[in-house]
Design a protein around this motif. Structure first.
Motif, mmCIF file in Angstrom:
data_model
loop_
_atom_site.group_PDB
_atom_site.id
_atom_site.type_symbol
_atom_site.label_atom_id
_atom_site.label_comp_id
_atom_site.label_asym_id
_atom_site.label_seq_id
_atom_site.Cartn_x
_atom_site.Cartn_y
_atom_site.Cartn_z
ATOM 1 N N MET A 27 0.842 -1.210 0.000
ATOM 2 C CA MET A 27 0.000 0.000 0.000
ATOM 3 C C MET A 27 0.873 1.255 0.000
ATOM 4 O O MET A 27 1.996 1.244 0.474
ATOM 5 N N PRO A 56 -0.119 8.435 1.247
ATOM 6 C CA PRO A 56 -0.233 9.635 0.405
ATOM 7 C C PRO A 56 1.048 10.462 0.477
ATOM 8 O O PRO A 56 1.662 10.577 1.536
ATOM 9 N N LEU A 73 1.380 13.145 3.087
ATOM 10 C CA LEU A 73 1.556 12.598 4.432
ATOM 11 C C LEU A 73 3.019 12.197 4.637
ATOM 12 O O LEU A 73 3.616 12.479 5.677
ATOM 13 N N THR A 129 5.845 9.542 12.503
ATOM 14 C CA THR A 129 4.618 8.948 11.967
ATOM 15 C C THR A 129 3.471 9.138 12.963
ATOM 16 O O THR A 129 2.371 9.555 12.609
ATOM 17 N N TYR A 178 0.040 11.326 12.291
ATOM 18 C CA TYR A 178 -1.295 10.728 12.428
ATOM 19 C C TYR A 178 -2.110 11.499 13.454
ATOM 20 O O TYR A 178 -3.279 11.793 13.247
ATOM 21 N N GLN A 189 -5.432 13.371 12.489
ATOM 22 C CA GLN A 189 -6.608 12.643 12.936
ATOM 23 C C GLN A 189 -7.325 13.340 14.089
ATOM 24 O O GLN A 189 -8.537 13.433 14.104
ATOM 25 N N ARG A 190 -6.531 13.847 15.051
ATOM 26 C CA ARG A 190 -7.152 14.303 16.297
ATOM 27 C C ARG A 190 -6.938 15.783 16.585
ATOM 28 O O ARG A 190 -7.557 16.318 17.482
ATOM 29 N N HIS A 245 -9.894 11.104 4.436
ATOM 30 C CA HIS A 245 -10.029 9.671 4.679
ATOM 31 C C HIS A 245 -10.674 8.963 3.492
ATOM 32 O O HIS A 245 -11.588 9.503 2.877
ATOM 33 N N THR A 261 -8.674 4.901 5.766
ATOM 34 C CA THR A 261 -7.281 5.288 5.998
ATOM 35 C C THR A 261 -7.036 6.683 5.425
ATOM 36 O O THR A 261 -7.896 7.253 4.752
ATOM 37 N N PHE A 262 -5.853 7.247 5.721
ATOM 38 C CA PHE A 262 -5.515 8.545 5.151
ATOM 39 C C PHE A 262 -5.377 8.412 3.641
ATOM 40 O O PHE A 262 -4.761 7.458 3.148
ATOM 41 N N PRO A 275 -3.170 3.045 10.431
ATOM 42 C CA PRO A 275 -2.574 2.763 9.119
ATOM 43 C C PRO A 275 -1.253 1.978 9.221
ATOM 44 O O PRO A 275 -0.963 1.150 8.370
ATOM 45 N N THR A 276 -0.480 2.228 10.292
ATOM 46 C CA THR A 276 0.769 1.481 10.474
ATOM 47 C C THR A 276 0.504 -0.027 10.630
ATOM 48 O O THR A 276 1.287 -0.838 10.159
ATOM 49 N N MET A 320 -8.680 4.086 12.960
ATOM 50 C CA MET A 320 -7.979 5.322 13.328
ATOM 51 C C MET A 320 -8.029 5.544 14.833
ATOM 52 O O MET A 320 -8.282 6.656 15.307
ATOM 53 N N GLY A 321 -7.776 4.480 15.566
ATOM 54 C CA GLY A 321 -7.754 4.604 17.017
ATOM 55 C C GLY A 321 -8.295 3.348 17.663
ATOM 56 O O GLY A 321 -8.467 2.325 17.009
ATOM 57 N N ARG A 322 -8.512 3.425 18.962
ATOM 58 C CA ARG A 322 -9.066 2.313 19.717
ATOM 59 C C ARG A 322 -9.971 2.907 20.790
ATOM 60 O O ARG A 322 -9.774 4.074 21.159
ATOM 61 N N GLU A 329 -15.762 8.103 17.739
ATOM 62 C CA GLU A 329 -14.429 8.532 17.292
ATOM 63 C C GLU A 329 -13.736 7.474 16.456
ATOM 64 O O GLU A 329 -12.847 7.778 15.670
ATOM 65 N N ILE A 330 -14.093 6.179 16.640
ATOM 66 C CA ILE A 330 -13.420 5.157 15.828
ATOM 67 C C ILE A 330 -14.315 4.687 14.672
ATOM 68 O O ILE A 330 -14.127 3.606 14.126
ATOM 69 N N HIS A 331 -15.271 5.552 14.298
ATOM 70 C CA HIS A 331 -16.014 5.384 13.045
ATOM 71 C C HIS A 331 -16.741 4.053 12.922
ATOM 72 O O HIS A 331 -16.715 3.427 11.864
#
Lengths: 198, 198
Positions: A1, A4, A7, A26, A30, A34-35, B56, B62-63, B88-89, B108-110, B121-123
């Motif tokens: 993958m 971008p 980024l 990184t 992010y 993101q936040r 996104h 992802t970004f 993404p990592t 994008m988080g937990r 927040e984690i969609h």
């Protein structure tokens, strides 16, 4: 993958910060995207503004928005003593002690040939000129007691003594509240060697 | 002594970076202004560009600079499996294994209520919609085996199972090359409990 391109560029750009490697960069990128987009925006404009307006005081060499910083311009300080420190944070610490009423000179670093920081990078020409303004009677070296800080103090003292300036160095010894049992051997040895009469 | 206002603002702005407190921020600001003005400039413009162009992916979250990221748009991946990862990592790590050919969804988080990160927040709405596109047959939960990652996996699995989606979780156990003597007790206990027939 693929990541971008913009980024990737942001991650790469964040690595110019000291102590930030690829993983932290990184994580920072992010986090910002993101936040904390608002924070990122504020950071971008703070960088732009600071780059435009922050320069160095012509006298003491610290960061300043004016050609002469407020402290040097105040006229309330004793012009006969000049305290040489490594960084603006050192100057702030010294000011908090209220033990010194003179002027400062900030090297903005320390001699460190391995990092490419030689006499020119720590503005010794400017210091030499500053110390010979006719008012300065004593230059106090308040660089750190690290290997690099010591080397810097030594170098500066050699340079200035050639021009007949009186030079002193802040004292070494036991810290306030220090217990002999817990202080390191080097400090204790110095404190013994440099003992003074009462 | 006063720090110039623009320098104070830069130090404050740098504190939006994760893991950066007042001392690091000061060090970073000094470094940028003193030793790396070019880097600071690059950083400011990289922030601006990234804020403008990075958004996104509508499918995997992802970004991406495009509405649909190159991986989702490629058509070369198996649409019947959907792997849910935190960041993404994690997706990049998974891709490096070449063990998975399906699609991804990046949370994008937990879940982390203490940090103010809840289901929204984690969609999870977007994930629910994505998992019910008619093509996805299995959702693989590949969140971390940390407390927060586990809680997230549990929450997601409850949510999706209500809608009749098949859910799996990546295996737990001894790492490759792991020695029983040196592995932690928790991992070893899990590896024992989840032992499988040969």
């Amino acid at each position: 993958m693929q990541t971008p391109a913009s980024l990737d560029q942001l991650i790469e750009a964040l690595r110019c910060l000291p102590g930030v490697g690829p993983k932290s960069a990184t994580r920072m990128a992010y986090h910002l995207l993101q936040r904390d987009r608002k924070g990122a925006n504020t950071l971008a404009s703070a960088l732009d503004t600071a780059l435009q307006v922050v320069s160095h005081c012509q006298l003491c060499n610290t960061f300043s928005e004016q050609p002469i910083c407020p402290m040097c311009a105040s006229g309330a300080r004793d012009s006969s003593t000049l305290c040489v420190v490594e960084m603006p944070t050192d100057m702030m610490m010294m000011e908090q002690t209220h033990a010194f009423q003179g002027m400062y000179f900030v090297l903005m670093g320390r001699l460190s040939p391995l990092d490419g920081i030689g006499p020119k990078e720590i503005h010794l020409e400017k210091l030499l000129k500053r110390a010979q303004d006719g008012l300065v009677k004593e230059v106090i070296l308040a660089t750190n007691y690290t290997v690099e800080g010591e080397a810097t103090a030594h170098y500066v003292s050699e340079l200035l003594s050639k021009h007949g300036v009186k030079i002193t160095r802040i004292a070494r010894g036991m810290p306030m509240g220090g217990e002999i049992e817990h202080v390191d051997a080097g400090t204790l040895a110095q404190a013994m060697m440099e003992r003074r009469g009462l």
